[in-house]
Design an enzyme around this catalytic site. Sequence first.
Site, PDB file in Angstrom:
ATOM      1  CB  SER A 108      50.287  33.542  46.321  1.00 30.62           C
ATOM      2  OG  SER A 108      50.204  32.437  45.443  1.00 30.62           O
ATOM      3  CE1 TYR A 166      47.838  36.643  42.480  1.00 29.35           C
ATOM      4  CE2 TYR A 166      49.174  34.652  42.360  1.00 29.35           C
ATOM      5  CZ  TYR A 166      48.188  35.409  42.984  1.00 29.35           C
ATOM      6  OH  TYR A 166      47.564  34.922  44.115  1.00 29.35           O
TER       7      TYR A 166
HETATM    8  P1  NAP Z   1      38.555  36.841  45.511  1.00 34.97           P
HETATM    9  O1  NAP Z   1      37.411  36.065  46.035  1.00 34.97           O
HETATM   10  O2  NAP Z   1      38.549  37.304  44.103  1.00 34.97           O
HETATM   11  O3  NAP Z   1      38.787  38.074  46.502  1.00 34.97           O
HETATM   12  C1  NAP Z   1      39.667  39.137  46.207  1.00 34.97           C
HETATM   13  C2  NAP Z   1      39.060  40.382  46.782  1.00 34.97           C
HETATM   14  O4  NAP Z   1      39.932  41.503  46.569  1.00 34.97           O
HETATM   15  C3  NAP Z   1      37.738  40.707  46.085  1.00 34.97           C
HETATM   16  O5  NAP Z   1      36.807  41.151  47.032  1.00 34.97           O
HETATM   17  C4  NAP Z   1      38.173  41.809  45.143  1.00 34.97           C
HETATM   18  O6  NAP Z   1      37.114  42.621  44.688  1.00 34.97           O
HETATM   19  C5  NAP Z   1      39.131  42.551  46.019  1.00 34.97           C
HETATM   20  N1  NAP Z   1      39.890  43.521  45.255  1.00 34.97           N
HETATM   21  C6  NAP Z   1      40.415  43.392  44.015  1.00 34.97           C
HETATM   22  N2  NAP Z   1      41.002  44.519  43.638  1.00 34.97           N
HETATM   23  C7  NAP Z   1      40.819  45.397  44.651  1.00 34.97           C
HETATM   24  C8  NAP Z   1      41.192  46.749  44.841  1.00 34.97           C
HETATM   25  N3  NAP Z   1      41.868  47.433  43.893  1.00 34.97           N
HETATM   26  N4  NAP Z   1      40.853  47.353  46.007  1.00 34.97           N
HETATM   27  C9  NAP Z   1      40.169  46.695  46.958  1.00 34.97           C
HETATM   28  N5  NAP Z   1      39.774  45.418  46.829  1.00 34.97           N
HETATM   29  C10 NAP Z   1      40.113  44.772  45.688  1.00 34.97           C
HETATM   30  O7  NAP Z   1      39.901  36.011  45.672  1.00 34.97           O
HETATM   31  P2  NAP Z   1      40.565  35.327  46.950  1.00 34.97           P
HETATM   32  O8  NAP Z   1      40.960  33.996  46.515  1.00 34.97           O
HETATM   33  O9  NAP Z   1      39.752  35.488  48.175  1.00 34.97           O
HETATM   34  O10 NAP Z   1      41.907  36.204  47.057  1.00 34.97           O
HETATM   35  C11 NAP Z   1      42.290  36.900  48.238  1.00 34.97           C
HETATM   36  C12 NAP Z   1      43.816  36.983  48.261  1.00 34.97           C
HETATM   37  O11 NAP Z   1      44.341  35.671  48.358  1.00 34.97           O
HETATM   38  C13 NAP Z   1      44.445  37.606  47.015  1.00 34.97           C
HETATM   39  O12 NAP Z   1      45.504  38.456  47.396  1.00 34.97           O
HETATM   40  C14 NAP Z   1      44.973  36.410  46.262  1.00 34.97           C
HETATM   41  O13 NAP Z   1      46.067  36.728  45.432  1.00 34.97           O
HETATM   42  C15 NAP Z   1      45.361  35.506  47.409  1.00 34.97           C
HETATM   43  N6  NAP Z   1      45.475  34.102  47.054  1.00 34.97           N
HETATM   44  C16 NAP Z   1      44.372  33.385  46.666  1.00 34.97           C
HETATM   45  C17 NAP Z   1      44.524  32.047  46.349  1.00 34.97           C
HETATM   46  C18 NAP Z   1      43.374  31.174  45.926  1.00 34.97           C
HETATM   47  O14 NAP Z   1      43.608  30.028  45.530  1.00 34.97           O
HETATM   48  N7  NAP Z   1      42.130  31.642  45.981  1.00 34.97           N
HETATM   49  C19 NAP Z   1      45.789  31.449  46.392  1.00 34.97           C
HETATM   50  C20 NAP Z   1      46.874  32.218  46.782  1.00 34.97           C
HETATM   51  C21 NAP Z   1      46.709  33.536  47.113  1.00 34.97           C
HETATM   52  P3  NAP Z   1      36.564  42.293  43.172  1.00 34.97           P
HETATM   53  O15 NAP Z   1      35.925  40.938  43.296  1.00 34.97           O
HETATM   54  O16 NAP Z   1      35.613  43.370  42.915  1.00 34.97           O
HETATM   55  O17 NAP Z   1      37.722  42.338  42.262  1.00 34.97           O
END
Ligand code: NAP
Length: 256
Positions: free
Chosen positions: A144, A157
């Site tokens: 991130s 986080y």
């Molecule tokens: P998201 O749509 O909420 O996707 C996160 C995924 O990880 C979901 O499918 C979630 O399942 C799954 N997950 C959570 N806990 C888990 C576990 N214990 N075991 C296996 N899977 C698990 O969010 P996203 O934005 O795509 O995030 C993906 C990554 O990008 C994350 O690491 C996040 O920190 C990073 N990121 C995102 C952003 C942003 O702006 N979106 C920015 C910087 C970094 P559930 O939905 O069931 O929890």
Amino acid sequence: MRLKDKVALVTGASSGIGKGIAIRFAAEGARVIINYRPNSPHDKAAAQALASSLADRAIAVAADVSQRIEVEQMMDAALAAFGRLDIAVCNAGICPEQPFLETTDDHWNQVLGVNLYGAFVVSQLAARQMVRQGEGGKIIFTSSVHEDIPYPRYTAYCASKGGLRLMMRNIALELAPHKINVNNIAPGAIATPMNQTVLDDPEEMEKALREIPWGRFGQPEEIAAVATFLASDDASYVTGSTYFVDGGLTHQVSAY
Ligand code: NAP
């Protein structure tokens, strides 16, 4: 097709960035293991729908990445289905808010357990398999912008993503003799369910957009494009690097 016949594991691939990466990898010719969080009927349905839309090129596998035994079982399922592993994207993550003075041990352990320990376990088991195969490999972490930038009320986080920053660099050095490339992608604000409350709130949206020189949120496909590069042979000499994909956010952020 940049990933023809490669086998790729993507964690947290039922939603958002992981889903975008899984779709793009399959389009580039990879066979994909779509990991989803167990005990979530919504995730299971989404992961299975995605896997069946990719026909025989993908399988959906449940595993809580913070539980080693479940990650081991997921690796076994991946190898049973496709026989090898070339690419691992450690993407699963959570981002709950809790002010520092009120941060509980449960909150801390949950966030660090999924975001940092989960990435450690998945990358370790993936790397062991790649070393056994003896043909190199690619490991990519979704960190991130908060691997660098502070984010008040999200101390756990930030600690998890800051940990990923140096864990990745360390692993990159240890795995270099095995020709396993290890890199981070650091997204800025991406339009995924993780940001749904901001996306749904015009005032919060306006505040967020003020921080982004590009003037909009990024899309999962824009993270998937960089992941595809890092997973491909084009990135053969790239290791130990963080790629910021943030519309310039890192250079403009003021106060949250
Ligand atoms: P998201 O749509 O909420 O996707 C996160 C995924 O990880 C979901 O499918 C979630 O399942 C799954 N997950 C959570 N806990 C888990 C576990 N214990 N075991 C296996 N899977 C698990 O969010 P996203 O934005 O795509 O995030 C993906 C990554 O990008 C994350 O690491 C996040 O920190 C990073 N990121 C995102 C952003 C942003 O702006 N979106 C920015 C910087 C970094 P559930 O939905 O069931 O929890």
